[in-house]
Design an enzyme around this catalytic site. Sequence first.
Site, PDB file in Angstrom:
ATOM      1  N   GLY C  56     -50.044-115.412  56.912  1.00  8.16           N
ATOM      2  CA  GLY C  56     -48.652-115.108  56.584  1.00  8.16           C
ATOM      3  C   GLY C  56     -48.179-115.801  55.325  1.00  8.16           C
ATOM      4  CG  HIS C  57     -48.594-119.420  54.783  1.00  8.35           C
ATOM      5  ND1 HIS C  57     -47.256-119.439  55.081  1.00  8.35           N
ATOM      6  CD2 HIS C  57     -49.216-120.081  55.777  1.00  8.35           C
ATOM      7  CE1 HIS C  57     -47.093-120.093  56.223  1.00  8.35           C
ATOM      8  NE2 HIS C  57     -48.262-120.480  56.672  1.00  8.35           N
ATOM      9  CG  ASP C 110     -52.274-126.182  59.793  1.00 11.68           C
ATOM     10  OD1 ASP C 110     -52.164-125.456  60.784  1.00 11.68           O
ATOM     11  OD2 ASP C 110     -52.050-125.786  58.631  1.00 11.68           O
ATOM     12  CG  HIS C 219     -44.902-122.160  59.350  1.00  9.21           C
ATOM     13  ND1 HIS C 219     -44.912-123.293  58.602  1.00  9.21           N
ATOM     14  CD2 HIS C 219     -46.191-121.744  59.431  1.00  9.21           C
ATOM     15  CE1 HIS C 219     -46.155-123.574  58.250  1.00  9.21           C
ATOM     16  NE2 HIS C 219     -46.949-122.656  58.741  1.00  9.21           N
TER      17      HIS C 219
END
Lengths: 210, 210, 332, 332
Positions: C56-57, C110, C219
């Site tokens: 999504g980045h 992460d 996010h």
Amino acid sequence: MANTQLLIKIIRRMGEKIIENKDFLTELDRAIGDSDHGINMSKGFQTVNNKLEEVEDKDWGTILKTVAMTLLSNVGGASGPLYGTAFLRASTVVHGKTEICQQDVIHLFEKAIEGIKTRGKSDKGDKTILDALIPASNAIKEAYQQGEDSKTAFKRAEKAALEGVEYTKTIIAKKGRASYLGERSIGHQDPGATSTYIMIQSIREILEED
Amino acid sequence: MANTQLLIKIIRRMGEKIIENKDFLTELDRAIGDSDHGINMSKGFQTVNNKLEEVEDKDWGTILKTVAMTLLSNVGGASGPLYGTAFLRASTVVHGKTEICQQDVIHLFEKAIEGIKTRGKSDKGDKTILDALIPASNAIKEAYQQGEDSKTAFKRAEKAALEGVEYTKTIIAKKGRASYLGERSIGHQDPGATSTYIMIQSIREILEED
Amino acid sequence: MKKIINKTENVVEDMLQGMVKAHPEYLKRISESNVLVRKKSPVKGKVALLSGGGSGHEPAHGGFVGLGMLDGAVAGEVFTSPTAEEVLKGIKAVDGGAGVLLIIKNYSGDVMNFEMAAELAQMEDISIEQVIVNDDVAVEDSTYTIGRRGIAGTIFVHKIAGAAAEKGWNLENVKRVAQKTIKNVRTMGMSLSPCIVPSSGKPSFEIEEDEMEFGLGIHGEPGIRREKIKSADEIADALLDNILKDMDLAKGDEVALLVNGLGGTPLMELYIVNKEANNLLKEKEVKVYKTMVGNYMTSLEMKGVSLSLLKLDEELKKLLDSKADTPAFKQL
Amino acid sequence: MKKIINKTENVVEDMLQGMVKAHPEYLKRISESNVLVRKKSPVKGKVALLSGGGSGHEPAHGGFVGLGMLDGAVAGEVFTSPTAEEVLKGIKAVDGGAGVLLIIKNYSGDVMNFEMAAELAQMEDISIEQVIVNDDVAVEDSTYTIGRRGIAGTIFVHKIAGAAAEKGWNLENVKRVAQKTIKNVRTMGMSLSPCIVPSSGKPSFEIEEDEMEFGLGIHGEPGIRREKIKSADEIADALLDNILKDMDLAKGDEVALLVNGLGGTPLMELYIVNKEANNLLKEKEVKVYKTMVGNYMTSLEMKGVSLSLLKLDEELKKLLDSKADTPAFKQL
Ligand SMILES: Nc1ncnc2c1ncn2[C@@H]1O[C@H](COP(=O)(O)OP(=O)(O)O)[C@@H](O)[C@H]1O
Ligand SMILES: Nc1ncnc2c1ncn2[C@@H]1O[C@H](COP(=O)(O)OP(=O)(O)O)[C@@H](O)[C@H]1O
Ligand SMILES: [Mg+2]
Ligand SMILES: [Mg+2]
Ligand SMILES: [Mg+2]
Ligand SMILES: [Mg+2]
């Protein structure tokens, strides 16, 4: 006292309830996180469910380790390694056992908590899983020490976990994504604490039905 | 018959009315174009207005050429070069004149139409400026031929232009952006025909007030 | 939810396939994984750089795999860290014998998953180091919290550590310069609209027509505060202000500036923000050595922008200037 | 209207300033104009390429000014052709004595203003030629209409004619290859949402949550028809279908594919579309020689995508492959 059939039932129930609450958990995460906790957890337990068949006749340690590894390698995010580590540490306590006793239950929870603390560098009051899990664990220990049976112990654990969830509404998040919100995290209940509550509730339900 | 003071008044009125109708024209362009006709035209006439002072005491040709050059170098889009060319061609008819006659008016419109046709490679029925301008021009000519005065001629021209605008609602655009819409352009009136109508109306108003 | 996608559960799979098909000269995918590595990976004898995180980045991080930047990128589900297992696959695929540097954005998920993978890799005798990017000044940094998020400033770490690795520096030295970059970079972002995680189908937050979120991550989380929409100049000023407060910049210092779009904001607006950001730095007599404007670290279709400043020295300048050839960042 | 801008009437001015500040090593602005040219323009003895049109399509066209592509770009107001006067300034600024090729997108406004400028330039003894890009297959092509629009396929014309000019080809020959490119390129687009022209402040059209516009241009106009939203695969199929119907492609033919975002669509979705577009072409045994995925020709913040196919031959392949160095398109 508690055989592996019971454990299998409990894990299946956890899965059912997590999946049932998928949208609810995601909605909670939407408010103070990134809208995926329900999705992550459901995905994990879906896979767990498929894996369970293979280990149905194995010991407590193997079953819990299977749950752990499945969560670790399928969930990702923060909840994957945290719940994964919790189950993994718990599994070491009951390695090879097909029946476990109250003492095992107490250890199992303590190890799980320890695992999350290490992995997450977190503690009570950080607005996380631990705010439901620690009170629940304490309630179980106390109940057993007072000579209560597991049914009662987990009834109290469920209540304690729920109070823990309520408590998370009143505090600022210090760990996890919600911590980025600072003050704005107040007023919202923590998704991870909520999924923990649901899992404790699953145990209580199975014990009552048993 | 018509002196340059009248012309200055007319052009100022055109500017006022175009600016007044900025949103309306833009809205029309929104339906079948790119939502800027009112913006383009207002910007152009705003600048024209500022330039007029410098040429107020000049002849018809100079004034019209100033309008033309200002539109050409400030409006852009399709309407800039089209109206620019129209005014430029019209200016050639009345070069050096401080008074013009009915014959000049007829020529002036004919030249303007010719200019648009050449520049735009367009004609009547393409759903453009021309669908208002050609009927207006014809009405003027006819009125003069019937011995009517300018007031009457432009009253009829206004009516003809309006009918032209209405007519544009019924046809498919063949030129300009609206042509990309094909069938979907039907039912909408053409922005450029509408701005032309407003300009004809401005002339009628000034003639009546005079 | 208006998206050009197929099944929501397939977005990452479909995207990875589309990326490899778009850039076959740069990328290959490790089979049965969400790991993209350089076409000719592993590069023998070169320190390998591995990054990744939730999807999504885009173009981060797969778009930065190539010469002078990353060796590999591990993609998780949308906004969800990849599992330790996936990261381990990535480590093994890029390791060329000179060790692997993990570039991790500072998110619990992460950090935990990458660290677990690192532990597992070490057990297999791969020498491995990690750096954690935490450039987001919006978040308070304190020992009681997990600290700051890693956001767009990560791109500078990819570029600079990537250049160092390409030059043949050893793992320790590549890590050193990566850490220097992290120490020197600060970011702050704002947004006009939320994004929609495909699997959830709902906007990540609700916001009024005249409001903006200030100080937010990548996010879809809400920011640190909500305000009335301001002009581009005011937004640039406010973002820079927060960054500069947290940076040790003197007159005459040189910086690199990144004006990063969050995915749904057109380039026109990014350039408008850049105008003021550059002007303001000039006023403060800070020299902008290099400017980057574009969508580098996005948050799906979110409308918004972040500014990043990297304080430069001669070493960083040289590495920043060196050649790069990746799908999303090229420098001749 | 949620935009990161200052005064609506200043968007183009602010953007141009921001562009030059972002890319000082590539661009300079001709004073008192909206013309951006190469830093070292005019290039003596080289055929110069000039394009432009309304703003709002960034990075087109200023982002493609640089080595191997354009010499200059003239920016009009948002979605409004620049005036002939501005175009003339551009012509004079890029002319290096070997003539100027105007690359015009087929819109009445652009064509009229560029043609008027060309006439004026010829009066000043500048040798000038023009090509008109009309790649949009959504629009019916007939002698009774103005023909097809020029949209994303224009980027291929910039690239290929730019490479030819850089190689030192003469004006006639550069024009020839530009025209061959135009003859060989087709595009079709769709959108999920409108855009908002800043000065109007209103969405260019209204559309329901479950609808999409099919076959639309790059100025926020509605498309040729409205449909229920389909999956990415179905969208890619439908767009390609329309393109292929209009193209003379045999099995084994080679093409370049451009998956172009309209500004508000995240890269993730463009890659998803690319997956299916590549698969479909493979099925048809058409070889995709090169794929480009990204925001090349946008329509402000519009959500949507267009596909372009360029049929290649050996000459076009060589020119497509040659070096380019511009803010928005680089090829080593
Ligand atoms: N460091 C941590 N320690 C304990 N629990 C944590 C920690 N970080 C996050 N969590 C828990 O994880 C939950 C979020 O999980 P999830 O949404 O699945 O992952 P992510 O935050 O990566 O999207 C939080 O609600 C919180 O309870
Ligand atoms: N080829 C043409 N001939 C005559 N009029 C035209 C032509 N093309 C466009 N027009 C007119 O211009 C109008 C649109 O002007 P405007 O919106 O200002 O320019 P643009 O279409 O470039 O945005 C149309 O409504 C139409 O009346
Ligand atoms: Mg989450
Ligand atoms: Mg218009
Ligand atoms: Mg997540
Ligand atoms: Mg226009």
